[in-house]
Design a protein around this motif. Sequence first.
Motif, PDB file in Angstrom:
ATOM      1  N   GLN A   1      64.165 -83.655  45.232  1.00  0.00           N
ATOM      2  CA  GLN A   1      64.239 -82.884  46.462  1.00  0.00           C
ATOM      3  C   GLN A   1      65.619 -82.242  46.570  1.00  0.00           C
ATOM      4  O   GLN A   1      66.630 -82.865  46.280  1.00  0.00           O
ATOM      5  CB  GLN A   1      63.988 -83.781  47.664  1.00  0.00           C
ATOM      6  CG  GLN A   1      64.018 -83.051  48.988  1.00  0.00           C
ATOM      7  CD  GLN A   1      63.410 -83.860  50.111  1.00  0.00           C
ATOM      8  OE1 GLN A   1      62.584 -84.723  49.878  1.00  0.00           O
ATOM      9  NE2 GLN A   1      63.824 -83.577  51.329  1.00  0.00           N
ATOM     10  N   LEU A   2      65.621 -81.008  47.019  1.00  0.00           N
ATOM     11  CA  LEU A   2      66.872 -80.274  47.131  1.00  0.00           C
ATOM     12  C   LEU A   2      67.743 -80.871  48.229  1.00  0.00           C
ATOM     13  O   LEU A   2      67.268 -81.181  49.322  1.00  0.00           O
ATOM     14  CB  LEU A   2      66.576 -78.808  47.451  1.00  0.00           C
ATOM     15  CG  LEU A   2      67.778 -77.871  47.514  1.00  0.00           C
ATOM     16  CD1 LEU A   2      68.350 -77.651  46.128  1.00  0.00           C
ATOM     17  CD2 LEU A   2      67.379 -76.548  48.149  1.00  0.00           C
ATOM     18  N   GLN A   3      69.031 -81.013  47.908  1.00  0.00           N
ATOM     19  CA  GLN A   3      70.019 -81.427  48.898  1.00  0.00           C
ATOM     20  C   GLN A   3      71.145 -80.397  48.913  1.00  0.00           C
ATOM     21  O   GLN A   3      71.544 -79.885  47.863  1.00  0.00           O
ATOM     22  CB  GLN A   3      70.560 -82.812  48.586  1.00  0.00           C
ATOM     23  CG  GLN A   3      69.509 -83.911  48.709  1.00  0.00           C
ATOM     24  CD  GLN A   3      70.076 -85.292  48.442  1.00  0.00           C
ATOM     25  OE1 GLN A   3      70.891 -85.466  47.549  1.00  0.00           O
ATOM     26  NE2 GLN A   3      69.652 -86.263  49.237  1.00  0.00           N
ATOM     27  N   LEU A   4      71.652 -80.126  50.101  1.00  0.00           N
ATOM     28  CA  LEU A   4      72.693 -79.117  50.287  1.00  0.00           C
ATOM     29  C   LEU A   4      73.886 -79.746  50.996  1.00  0.00           C
ATOM     30  O   LEU A   4      73.706 -80.483  51.976  1.00  0.00           O
ATOM     31  CB  LEU A   4      72.173 -77.953  51.123  1.00  0.00           C
ATOM     32  CG  LEU A   4      70.929 -77.229  50.603  1.00  0.00           C
ATOM     33  CD1 LEU A   4      70.406 -76.248  51.644  1.00  0.00           C
ATOM     34  CD2 LEU A   4      71.230 -76.524  49.302  1.00  0.00           C
ATOM     35  N   VAL A   5      75.078 -79.443  50.513  1.00  0.00           N
ATOM     36  CA  VAL A   5      76.299 -79.959  51.119  1.00  0.00           C
ATOM     37  C   VAL A   5      77.276 -78.803  51.320  1.00  0.00           C
ATOM     38  O   VAL A   5      77.666 -78.137  50.357  1.00  0.00           O
ATOM     39  CB  VAL A   5      76.948 -81.047  50.250  1.00  0.00           C
ATOM     40  CG1 VAL A   5      78.244 -81.523  50.895  1.00  0.00           C
ATOM     41  CG2 VAL A   5      75.988 -82.213  50.055  1.00  0.00           C
ATOM     42  N   GLU A   6      77.660 -78.592  52.578  1.00  0.00           N
ATOM     43  CA  GLU A   6      78.623 -77.548  52.900  1.00  0.00           C
ATOM     44  C   GLU A   6      80.042 -78.103  52.879  1.00  0.00           C
ATOM     45  O   GLU A   6      80.255 -79.292  53.158  1.00  0.00           O
ATOM     46  CB  GLU A   6      78.352 -76.953  54.299  1.00  0.00           C
ATOM     47  CG  GLU A   6      76.969 -76.401  54.518  1.00  0.00           C
ATOM     48  CD  GLU A   6      76.026 -77.405  55.149  1.00  0.00           C
ATOM     49  OE1 GLU A   6      75.059 -76.993  55.807  1.00  0.00           O
ATOM     50  OE2 GLU A   6      76.256 -78.622  54.986  1.00  0.00           O
ATOM     51  N   SER A   7      80.977 -77.242  52.592  1.00  0.00           N
ATOM     52  CA  SER A   7      82.387 -77.588  52.660  1.00  0.00           C
ATOM     53  C   SER A   7      83.195 -76.317  52.875  1.00  0.00           C
ATOM     54  O   SER A   7      82.664 -75.206  52.764  1.00  0.00           O
ATOM     55  CB  SER A   7      82.849 -78.296  51.381  1.00  0.00           C
ATOM     56  OG  SER A   7      82.690 -77.446  50.264  1.00  0.00           O
ATOM     57  N   GLY A   8      84.465 -76.494  53.207  1.00  0.00           N
ATOM     58  CA  GLY A   8      85.365 -75.360  53.334  1.00  0.00           C
ATOM     59  C   GLY A   8      85.707 -74.950  54.745  1.00  0.00           C
ATOM     60  O   GLY A   8      86.495 -74.035  54.963  1.00  0.00           O
ATOM     61  N   GLY A   9      85.109 -75.609  55.727  1.00  0.00           N
ATOM     62  CA  GLY A   9      85.434 -75.279  57.099  1.00  0.00           C
ATOM     63  C   GLY A   9      86.834 -75.744  57.473  1.00  0.00           C
ATOM     64  O   GLY A   9      87.508 -76.441  56.714  1.00  0.00           O
ATOM     65  N   GLY A  10      87.263 -75.343  58.663  1.00  0.00           N
ATOM     66  CA  GLY A  10      88.574 -75.747  59.132  1.00  0.00           C
ATOM     67  C   GLY A  10      89.028 -74.922  60.310  1.00  0.00           C
ATOM     68  O   GLY A  10      88.241 -74.171  60.900  1.00  0.00           O
ATOM     69  N   LEU A  11      90.294 -75.070  60.634  1.00  0.00           N
ATOM     70  CA  LEU A  11      90.919 -74.326  61.725  1.00  0.00           C
ATOM     71  C   LEU A  11      91.706 -73.163  61.132  1.00  0.00           C
ATOM     72  O   LEU A  11      92.525 -73.369  60.221  1.00  0.00           O
ATOM     73  CB  LEU A  11      91.842 -75.247  62.515  1.00  0.00           C
ATOM     74  CG  LEU A  11      92.718 -74.600  63.591  1.00  0.00           C
ATOM     75  CD1 LEU A  11      91.860 -73.992  64.697  1.00  0.00           C
ATOM     76  CD2 LEU A  11      93.690 -75.625  64.160  1.00  0.00           C
ATOM     77  N   VAL A  12      91.483 -71.975  61.652  1.00  0.00           N
ATOM     78  CA  VAL A  12      92.177 -70.794  61.143  1.00  0.00           C
ATOM     79  C   VAL A  12      92.517 -69.886  62.324  1.00  0.00           C
ATOM     80  O   VAL A  12      91.808 -69.877  63.341  1.00  0.00           O
ATOM     81  CB  VAL A  12      91.299 -70.062  60.103  1.00  0.00           C
ATOM     82  CG1 VAL A  12      90.012 -69.546  60.732  1.00  0.00           C
ATOM     83  CG2 VAL A  12      92.055 -68.958  59.405  1.00  0.00           C
ATOM     84  N   GLN A  13      93.594 -69.164  62.188  1.00  0.00           N
ATOM     85  CA  GLN A  13      93.994 -68.234  63.238  1.00  0.00           C
ATOM     86  C   GLN A  13      93.149 -66.962  63.185  1.00  0.00           C
ATOM     87  O   GLN A  13      92.636 -66.599  62.114  1.00  0.00           O
ATOM     88  CB  GLN A  13      95.467 -67.877  63.089  1.00  0.00           C
ATOM     89  CG  GLN A  13      96.410 -69.039  63.364  1.00  0.00           C
ATOM     90  CD  GLN A  13      97.870 -68.612  63.337  1.00  0.00           C
ATOM     91  OE1 GLN A  13      98.218 -67.565  62.803  1.00  0.00           O
ATOM     92  NE2 GLN A  13      98.722 -69.436  63.923  1.00  0.00           N
ATOM     93  N   PRO A  14      93.027 -66.285  64.295  1.00  0.00           N
ATOM     94  CA  PRO A  14      92.316 -64.985  64.278  1.00  0.00           C
ATOM     95  C   PRO A  14      92.919 -64.055  63.227  1.00  0.00           C
ATOM     96  O   PRO A  14      94.143 -63.987  63.079  1.00  0.00           O
ATOM     97  CB  PRO A  14      92.528 -64.461  65.689  1.00  0.00           C
ATOM     98  CG  PRO A  14      92.692 -65.682  66.524  1.00  0.00           C
ATOM     99  CD  PRO A  14      93.436 -66.659  65.653  1.00  0.00           C
ATOM    100  N   GLY A  15      92.039 -63.378  62.510  1.00  0.00           N
ATOM    101  CA  GLY A  15      92.479 -62.521  61.424  1.00  0.00           C
ATOM    102  C   GLY A  15      92.551 -63.213  60.080  1.00  0.00           C
ATOM    103  O   GLY A  15      92.710 -62.552  59.044  1.00  0.00           O
ATOM    104  N   GLY A  16      92.430 -64.522  60.083  1.00  0.00           N
ATOM    105  CA  GLY A  16      92.510 -65.291  58.843  1.00  0.00           C
ATOM    106  C   GLY A  16      91.204 -65.313  58.077  1.00  0.00           C
ATOM    107  O   GLY A  16      90.217 -64.669  58.467  1.00  0.00           O
ATOM    108  N   SER A  17      91.205 -66.088  56.992  1.00  0.00           N
ATOM    109  CA  SER A  17      90.053 -66.159  56.107  1.00  0.00           C
ATOM    110  C   SER A  17      89.709 -67.608  55.779  1.00  0.00           C
ATOM    111  O   SER A  17      90.586 -68.481  55.772  1.00  0.00           O
ATOM    112  CB  SER A  17      90.339 -65.414  54.794  1.00  0.00           C
ATOM    113  OG  SER A  17      90.575 -64.043  55.010  1.00  0.00           O
TER     114      SER A  17
END
Length: 125
Positions: A1-17
């Motif tokens: 069965q397919l499993q999905l894991v997200e990563s890479g979120g966080g706190l960033v200032q407006p205009g950031g990436s």
Amino acid sequence: QLQLVESGGGLVQPGGSLRLSCAASGSTLERYVIGWFRQAPGNGREGVSCIRMRSDSTSYVDSVKGRFTISRDNAKKTVYLQMNSLKPEDTGVYYCAADYLGSMCRLSGSHYDYWGQGTQVTVSS
């Protein structure tokens, strides 16, 4: 069965990436459409972007066009969401999801069969 894991979120200032990753296990992704969704507090779930793995066709919600880019790495079984010029209204929990044998890329969550646990994105100064 397919499993999905997200990563890479966080706190960033407006205009950031930020670059979010959706890593799959349990299956290859060729037969899937992979979508990114988000949900802000008090709001419903919103489709942000999707990619049909077999055709590489993509779709974006109007509010992120020109700022977000969805891409994939088949060897790594990973789909990315590059988010540039972030705005406070992009804040929310971001989920990736998979639509098995999806015939087209759609931003309605009802079409998706598998979901990750989500990653928080906060855009604030």
